[in-house]
Every structure is written in C-alpha cells, then in structure tokens.
Design an enzyme around this catalytic site. Sequence first.
Site, PDB file in Angstrom:
ATOM      1  N   GLY A 256       0.788  -1.237   0.000  1.00  0.00           N
ATOM      2  CA  GLY A 256       0.000   0.000   0.000  1.00  0.00           C
ATOM      3  C   GLY A 256       0.815   1.280   0.000  1.00  0.00           C
TER       4      GLY A 256
ATOM      5  N   HIS B  88     -32.214  19.675  -3.905  1.00  0.00           N
ATOM      6  CA  HIS B  88     -32.320  20.683  -2.862  1.00  0.00           C
ATOM      7  C   HIS B  88     -32.794  20.028  -1.568  1.00  0.00           C
ATOM      8  CE1 HIS B  88     -33.101  24.495  -0.929  1.00  0.00           C
ATOM      9  NE2 HIS B  88     -34.285  24.030  -0.554  1.00  0.00           N
TER      10      HIS B  88
ATOM     11  N   ASP C  73       4.841   9.266  -7.607  1.00  0.00           N
ATOM     12  CA  ASP C  73       5.620  10.356  -6.998  1.00  0.00           C
ATOM     13  C   ASP C  73       7.056  10.418  -7.508  1.00  0.00           C
ATOM     14  OD1 ASP C  73       3.415  10.931  -5.434  1.00  0.00           O
ATOM     15  OD2 ASP C  73       4.450  10.754  -3.511  1.00  0.00           O
TER      16      ASP C  73
ATOM     17  N   GLY D 191       1.503  20.191   6.512  1.00  0.00           N
ATOM     18  CA  GLY D 191       1.548  21.094   7.670  1.00  0.00           C
ATOM     19  C   GLY D 191       0.162  21.489   8.135  1.00  0.00           C
ATOM     20  N   LEU D 192      -0.730  21.813   7.191  1.00  0.00           N
ATOM     21  CA  LEU D 192      -2.064  22.298   7.582  1.00  0.00           C
ATOM     22  C   LEU D 192      -2.966  21.144   8.021  1.00  0.00           C
ATOM     23  CD1 LEU D 192      -2.610  25.138   4.966  1.00  0.00           C
ATOM     24  CD2 LEU D 192      -1.565  25.240   7.228  1.00  0.00           C
TER      25      LEU D 192
ATOM     26  N   THR E 109       8.456   3.704  -6.936  1.00  0.00           N
ATOM     27  CA  THR E 109       9.072   3.714  -5.603  1.00  0.00           C
ATOM     28  C   THR E 109       8.722   4.954  -4.784  1.00  0.00           C
ATOM     29  OG1 THR E 109      11.059   4.490  -6.729  1.00  0.00           O
ATOM     30  CG2 THR E 109      10.984   2.159  -6.130  1.00  0.00           C
TER      31      THR E 109
ATOM     32  N   GLU F  93       6.201  29.592   7.532  1.00  0.00           N
ATOM     33  CA  GLU F  93       6.174  29.378   6.079  1.00  0.00           C
ATOM     34  C   GLU F  93       7.145  30.344   5.401  1.00  0.00           C
ATOM     35  OE1 GLU F  93       4.828  27.393   3.535  1.00  0.00           O
ATOM     36  OE2 GLU F  93       5.876  28.801   2.239  1.00  0.00           O
TER      37      GLU F  93
HETATM   38  P1  FAD Z   1       4.372   5.406  -2.547  1.00  0.00           P
HETATM   39  O1  FAD Z   1       3.015   5.370  -2.012  1.00  0.00           O
HETATM   40  O2  FAD Z   1       5.379   6.261  -1.859  1.00  0.00           O
HETATM   41  O3  FAD Z   1       4.876   3.901  -2.539  1.00  0.00           O
HETATM   42  C1  FAD Z   1       6.165   3.534  -2.857  1.00  0.00           C
HETATM   43  C2  FAD Z   1       6.413   2.139  -2.347  1.00  0.00           C
HETATM   44  O4  FAD Z   1       7.621   1.666  -2.921  1.00  0.00           O
HETATM   45  C3  FAD Z   1       6.592   2.046  -0.837  1.00  0.00           C
HETATM   46  O5  FAD Z   1       5.803   1.008  -0.328  1.00  0.00           O
HETATM   47  C4  FAD Z   1       8.090   1.707  -0.668  1.00  0.00           C
HETATM   48  O6  FAD Z   1       8.363   0.866   0.446  1.00  0.00           O
HETATM   49  C5  FAD Z   1       8.349   0.936  -1.950  1.00  0.00           C
HETATM   50  N1  FAD Z   1       9.753   0.944  -2.395  1.00  0.00           N
HETATM   51  C6  FAD Z   1      10.557   2.014  -2.596  1.00  0.00           C
HETATM   52  N2  FAD Z   1      11.747   1.626  -3.093  1.00  0.00           N
HETATM   53  C7  FAD Z   1      11.676   0.283  -3.201  1.00  0.00           C
HETATM   54  C8  FAD Z   1      12.580  -0.707  -3.666  1.00  0.00           C
HETATM   55  N3  FAD Z   1      13.771  -0.385  -4.162  1.00  0.00           N
HETATM   56  N4  FAD Z   1      12.179  -1.983  -3.628  1.00  0.00           N
HETATM   57  C9  FAD Z   1      10.961  -2.342  -3.147  1.00  0.00           C
HETATM   58  N5  FAD Z   1      10.056  -1.448  -2.713  1.00  0.00           N
HETATM   59  C10 FAD Z   1      10.421  -0.167  -2.750  1.00  0.00           C
HETATM   60  N6  FAD Z   1      -2.168  11.997  -1.560  1.00  0.00           N
HETATM   61  C11 FAD Z   1      -3.472  12.141  -1.850  1.00  0.00           C
HETATM   62  O7  FAD Z   1      -3.836  12.070  -3.024  1.00  0.00           O
HETATM   63  N7  FAD Z   1      -4.404  12.342  -0.881  1.00  0.00           N
HETATM   64  C12 FAD Z   1      -4.066  12.442   0.424  1.00  0.00           C
HETATM   65  O8  FAD Z   1      -4.926  12.621   1.280  1.00  0.00           O
HETATM   66  C13 FAD Z   1      -2.697  12.320   0.769  1.00  0.00           C
HETATM   67  N8  FAD Z   1      -2.318  12.401   2.045  1.00  0.00           N
HETATM   68  C14 FAD Z   1      -1.003  12.254   2.361  1.00  0.00           C
HETATM   69  C15 FAD Z   1      -0.628  12.393   3.683  1.00  0.00           C
HETATM   70  C16 FAD Z   1       0.701  12.267   4.050  1.00  0.00           C
HETATM   71  C17 FAD Z   1       1.086  12.401   5.495  1.00  0.00           C
HETATM   72  C18 FAD Z   1       1.673  11.976   3.050  1.00  0.00           C
HETATM   73  C19 FAD Z   1       3.116  11.793   3.430  1.00  0.00           C
HETATM   74  C20 FAD Z   1       1.312  11.849   1.727  1.00  0.00           C
HETATM   75  C21 FAD Z   1      -0.032  12.004   1.369  1.00  0.00           C
HETATM   76  N9  FAD Z   1      -0.449  11.909   0.047  1.00  0.00           N
HETATM   77  C22 FAD Z   1      -1.764  12.077  -0.263  1.00  0.00           C
HETATM   78  C23 FAD Z   1       0.495  11.634  -1.045  1.00  0.00           C
HETATM   79  C24 FAD Z   1       0.449  10.145  -1.436  1.00  0.00           C
HETATM   80  O9  FAD Z   1       0.734   9.373  -0.296  1.00  0.00           O
HETATM   81  C25 FAD Z   1       1.431   9.860  -2.552  1.00  0.00           C
HETATM   82  O10 FAD Z   1       1.187  10.731  -3.633  1.00  0.00           O
HETATM   83  C26 FAD Z   1       1.296   8.429  -3.036  1.00  0.00           C
HETATM   84  O11 FAD Z   1       1.493   7.526  -1.980  1.00  0.00           O
HETATM   85  C27 FAD Z   1       2.298   8.137  -4.149  1.00  0.00           C
HETATM   86  O12 FAD Z   1       2.136   6.829  -4.571  1.00  0.00           O
HETATM   87  P2  FAD Z   1       3.339   6.019  -5.230  1.00  0.00           P
HETATM   88  O13 FAD Z   1       2.763   4.704  -5.618  1.00  0.00           O
HETATM   89  O14 FAD Z   1       4.004   6.821  -6.260  1.00  0.00           O
HETATM   90  O15 FAD Z   1       4.432   5.796  -4.076  1.00  0.00           O
HETATM   91  P1  NAI Z   2       4.011  21.064   0.105  1.00  0.00           P
HETATM   92  O1  NAI Z   2       4.840  21.210  -1.091  1.00  0.00           O
HETATM   93  O2  NAI Z   2       2.545  20.935  -0.009  1.00  0.00           O
HETATM   94  O3  NAI Z   2       4.259  22.306   1.071  1.00  0.00           O
HETATM   95  C1  NAI Z   2       5.530  22.619   1.557  1.00  0.00           C
HETATM   96  C2  NAI Z   2       5.499  24.017   2.096  1.00  0.00           C
HETATM   97  O4  NAI Z   2       6.713  24.275   2.782  1.00  0.00           O
HETATM   98  C3  NAI Z   2       5.375  25.084   1.012  1.00  0.00           C
HETATM   99  O5  NAI Z   2       4.419  26.004   1.398  1.00  0.00           O
HETATM  100  C4  NAI Z   2       6.780  25.689   0.958  1.00  0.00           C
HETATM  101  O6  NAI Z   2       6.774  27.035   0.547  1.00  0.00           O
HETATM  102  C5  NAI Z   2       7.205  25.550   2.399  1.00  0.00           C
HETATM  103  N1  NAI Z   2       8.644  25.539   2.626  1.00  0.00           N
HETATM  104  C6  NAI Z   2       9.610  24.980   1.855  1.00  0.00           C
HETATM  105  N2  NAI Z   2      10.822  25.162   2.426  1.00  0.00           N
HETATM  106  C7  NAI Z   2      10.604  25.822   3.586  1.00  0.00           C
HETATM  107  C8  NAI Z   2      11.455  26.301   4.625  1.00  0.00           C
HETATM  108  N3  NAI Z   2      12.764  26.093   4.596  1.00  0.00           N
HETATM  109  N4  NAI Z   2      10.904  26.949   5.669  1.00  0.00           N
HETATM  110  C9  NAI Z   2       9.550  27.159   5.720  1.00  0.00           C
HETATM  111  N5  NAI Z   2       8.702  26.739   4.756  1.00  0.00           N
HETATM  112  C10 NAI Z   2       9.224  26.076   3.713  1.00  0.00           C
HETATM  113  O7  NAI Z   2       4.655  19.836   0.897  1.00  0.00           O
HETATM  114  P2  NAI Z   2       4.138  18.969   2.120  1.00  0.00           P
HETATM  115  O8  NAI Z   2       3.089  19.664   2.895  1.00  0.00           O
HETATM  116  O9  NAI Z   2       5.372  18.518   2.804  1.00  0.00           O
HETATM  117  O10 NAI Z   2       3.465  17.748   1.413  1.00  0.00           O
HETATM  118  C11 NAI Z   2       4.188  16.988   0.450  1.00  0.00           C
HETATM  119  C12 NAI Z   2       3.272  16.473  -0.600  1.00  0.00           C
HETATM  120  O11 NAI Z   2       2.508  15.393  -0.114  1.00  0.00           O
HETATM  121  C13 NAI Z   2       2.227  17.484  -1.057  1.00  0.00           C
HETATM  122  O12 NAI Z   2       2.741  18.360  -2.022  1.00  0.00           O
HETATM  123  C14 NAI Z   2       1.184  16.613  -1.643  1.00  0.00           C
HETATM  124  O13 NAI Z   2       1.563  16.311  -2.944  1.00  0.00           O
HETATM  125  C15 NAI Z   2       1.262  15.369  -0.762  1.00  0.00           C
HETATM  126  N6  NAI Z   2       0.181  15.403   0.216  1.00  0.00           N
HETATM  127  C16 NAI Z   2      -1.108  15.460  -0.221  1.00  0.00           C
HETATM  128  C17 NAI Z   2      -2.148  15.514   0.659  1.00  0.00           C
HETATM  129  C18 NAI Z   2      -3.519  15.626   0.129  1.00  0.00           C
HETATM  130  O14 NAI Z   2      -3.721  15.407  -1.049  1.00  0.00           O
HETATM  131  N7  NAI Z   2      -4.505  15.940   0.950  1.00  0.00           N
HETATM  132  C19 NAI Z   2      -1.941  15.466   2.094  1.00  0.00           C
HETATM  133  C20 NAI Z   2      -0.554  15.433   2.461  1.00  0.00           C
HETATM  134  C21 NAI Z   2       0.449  15.372   1.534  1.00  0.00           C
END
Ligand code: FAD
Ligand code: NAI
Length: 469
Positions: free
Chosen positions: A40, A448, A316, A187-188, A145, A205
Amino acid sequence: MADQFDLVVIGSGPGGYVGAIRAAQLGMKVAVVEKWPSLGGTCLNIGCIPSKALLHASELFEEAGHGFKSLGIDIPAPVLNLPQMMNHKAEVVASNVGGVDYLFKKNKITVLRGTGSIPAAGRVLVTPQSGAPTEVQAKNIVIATGSVSANLPGIEIDEKTVVTSTGALTLEKVPGHLLVIGAGVIGLELGSVWLRLGAKVTVVEYLDRILPGMDSEVARQFQRMLQKQGMEFKLSSKVAGVDKQANGALQVRVEPSKGGEAEALDADVALVAIGRKPYTEGLGLEAAGVALDERGRVKVDHGFKTSVEGIYAIGDVIAGPMLAHKAEDEGIAIAEILAGQAGHVNYAAIPAVVYTNPEVASVGKTEDELKAEGVNYKIGKFPFTANGRAKAMQATQGFVKILADVETDRVLGGHIVGKNAGEMIHELVTLMEFSGAAEDLARTTHAHPTLSEAVREAALALGDGAIHI
Ligand code: FAD
Ligand code: NAI
C-alpha cells in the site's frame, strides 16, 4: 531458471498496486516487489489513510467540544483517549493494507518481499531483509518507488520531537506547542489534527502565503479560517535551526526569509513539512542507464517510458503532483499501454484536496495562473452563507469559485473552500473532463437542499446571475 513475468512493478503504493491489478486484469503475469512489511506504500501506511483517520476523529472531538451546544445537544466536555484514537487509525490502516493483499491474491499477483534493484532491462534483483537475493526476469519493469520527506539541512529528524509526517501521525501525547515548518498540505492537515486535540500550533512558512499552488484568494480566506480556529502563522519566515534543550524541549530559531534578526520560539515538537522528494535509492538506476531530471525524478516520456527500453516509471517518483490518485491513474495508464491500449492521464483535470475543516478543493487553473497566461477569463462565485443546507449544518464558511473562458464559456478551473469541498469538486472535474461549459452546469438540476447547489449557483453567476444572492 529465474521466474519470468510480463511485468514486475517495484513498489506497492497507489501507483504500483493499482498498475499491477490493471495489468493482471488485462492478462499479464505480474509480480510486485515491496521492501516494507505491508503493501500500500506511503498512502495507505503513513500518508493519506492514517492522516484521514486522525483528521476525522479529531474533527468530531472538536465538534463535540464546541459545535453541539447550539444544536441543542448538551453533553459534558469530551475527554480525549489518544491511545484509542491511534487504535482507530491503526485499524483503518490494517483494513486498507489487508484489502491490497486480498486484491493481489484475487488477481494472482506475486508479491516479492525485499528491495528491488535493476541490474539491467529485463532483470530485477530482489534483496530480502535476510537471506540471499533472488533474480526474476521481466518483459517490462515499472518503477513506482514513490517519495520521502525532504529534509532541512542541519535539522536532524528523530521522529519523536523533530518529526516528519510519519512521526506526527504517531505522537504519544498532545504537544503543548507544535511548531510546523511549511504551510503546505501536510503542515495544515496535521497541524489541524493536533490543534483540535489541544496543542498550540504555529506554522512557519517561507513564502508570504499558505498553500502555494492553490488559488491565492482561496488560500487567503482559508488562512483566516484557520487563524479563527487558533492556528498561528509566521509567513515570509524560515527556520534557521532547531536546538534540543537538556529537558527535551526544543528551541526553534526563526528568521525572516530574506534574512534578518532571528527570534527563538520554544516548542515541544517540530514538524518538518517542506515537501517530498522522489525516492530512487538502491534501485541501481545509474548502472541501468535510467536518467533522472535535475530534481532527482525519473525522466519519462508521455507513455511513462524511461531512457531505457522496457523500463517505465509512474507516481511520486516522476514529475507532476505528488498525489495518490495521480499515481493510481498513471498505474492504470501504463498497464493499458503495455497491453497495447491507449492508456492516458488528463493532467489538466486532476483534483487536489486539503482535508481540513473546512476542506479546500481545486481542479484546473487558478486565477493566478490564468492572469499570468493572459487568458480572458470570467469568475463565478457563490458563498455558502447563501446556501440553505449549509445554514442547517452550521457550515456557512467558504465559497465556490469557477473560472471560465470569456468567449467559449468553457470551465478552466474550479476552487471550493467549504465543508465537503473534497466531495463536491468532482462535478467540476467531470465537467472539465468533458470539456464542459459553465452553462452546462448552470442548466443541470441539483437536488435541494444540498451543498452542491452552491456549485451550480457559481456556474449560474457566470451567466445571467445566481438566484440566491
Ligand atoms: P508510494 O506510495 O510512496 O509507494 C512507494 C512504495 O515503494 C513504498 O511502499 C516503498 O516501500 C516501496 N519501495 C521504494 N523503493 C523500493 C525498492 N527499491 N524496492 C521495493 N520497494 C520499494 N495523496 C493524496 O492524493 N491524498 C491524500 O490525502 C494524501 N495524504 C497524504 C498524507 C501524508 C502524510 C503523506 C506523506 C502523503 C499524502 N499523500 C496524499 C500523497 C500520497 O501518499 C502519494 O502521492 C502516493 O502515496 C504516491 O504513490 P506512489 O505509488 O508513487 O508511491
Ligand atoms: P508542500 O509542497 O505541499 O508544502 C511545503 C510548504 O513548505 C510550502 O508552502 C513551501 O513554501 C514551504 N517551505 C519549503 N521550504 C521551507 C522552509 N525552509 N521553511 C519554511 N517553509 C518552507 O509539501 P508537504 O506539505 O510537505 O506535502 C508533500 C506532498 O505530499 C504534497 O505536495 C502533496 O503532494 C502530498 N500530500 C497530499 C495531501 C492531500 O492530497 N490531501 C496530504 C498530504 C500530503
């Protein structure tokens, strides 16, 4: 002889697992390599899913404390049981990752446990935690990855007091003062969780605004809403250092982004949330000849093909928004492409949602982008204060903003701040997917009373006018 697969996917996050399932559905023999104990990826284990479990629980905790009285529900002040809230989160994660196990079995996908690397096109080496590596053969390889948190130079993460999102999802007690570095999505969202549970939250920020990339009018109004909830902001500021005191508390040095005098802030926990970076460590990409771009992302063409024939990348780890649904859709597209179909992702209509209260949701162009591009656009807006259902739900904060082309009326972008914005955005996503016009939406009957009527009213405002304002 090494096992042979049509497709080996490295990484089981939303990109990898969804791509693997679609490939299996299309008749391919598929294996997924995963180095973590559960499937996952980031999203299910330490991202989207656990954060939404805590956002939901903390929102209800907050509402039970402040929102019920005016509805005629008198209850004693709620008491936080943080270990149970964390159990809820763990159960939600377990159920979701278990769901991926089930889907893999159902689709006859082989899971190879260990770290995957690519000695050359056609070959994947799997190195388990213990024991000898094994090699499998793959007609095609997809790198999925994902990404990891970006670090601030000189600031050491211990995931206890100086944390990334991973540590912020597992704090054992509510911090007295949580200092968040970065007013982005993480952060938010996670700042909101701990604020609702009783922490003082200060967000530092670098830029002069929150949520860069979102429509700036939406971001400005949303910042005000968060401030009303008690979240504090230090914009145009950066963290110069985090010092750990003998008693375990932190002293954070914050200075203006452009330089100047630093101030010291005491905090119990600092959350570094300044973005995420692509993760390619250990894959052996250089030796395999797979090129990266200047930001360390795997370079791909429109069909997700890397610089090496037979090796693809999605999610990603490549360019584009780091969102689970973007990774998933790329997973589906690459599977379809490998099956000889026309896999495709429409990057112009990918929604983004911030799951706070109220939520922020967006699709397509922001007003700032349209201005910069010199597009002749018009704006239709409608506030939730004028929506009947919102009044009944005590959810009158926020508004819908639709941007459309002046000449063609085609919808170019949609932005909503308000309760359930993340659900409502999808009618605008669908409209944009069909290249729809604002009038199409304005002439669509909406039930509605619903919050979605505000979306239609914003579309009406682009024509002869909204009715209820
Ligand atoms: P990942 O989900 O990062 O999965 C990569 C996988 O590859 C991992 O399981 C890792 O262990 C594995 N891996 C890496 N290298 C290797 C290797 N060499 N061999 C074997 N396995 C390996 N996105 C949203 O759309 N909505 C959200 O609400 C949201 N909330 C988030 C909240 C947080 C706190 C964070 C950190 C991220 C959030 N995201 C959200 C972003 C979302 O998690 C990512 O965009 C998404 O997981 C990317 O999917 P991915 O498949 O590219 O990689
Ligand atoms: P982000 O890119 O959303 O925000 C990072 C923030 O940090 C920006 O506002 C940037 O200007 C600021 N920043 C950068 N360097 C800084 C510094 N040195 N000091 C102070 N501020 C600084 O990144 P974030 O929040 O870490 O999330 C990463 C990614 O994970 C998101 O871009 C999003 O793609 C994904 N994500 C998506 C969610 C969702 O879809 N609901 C929830 C959480 C994560």
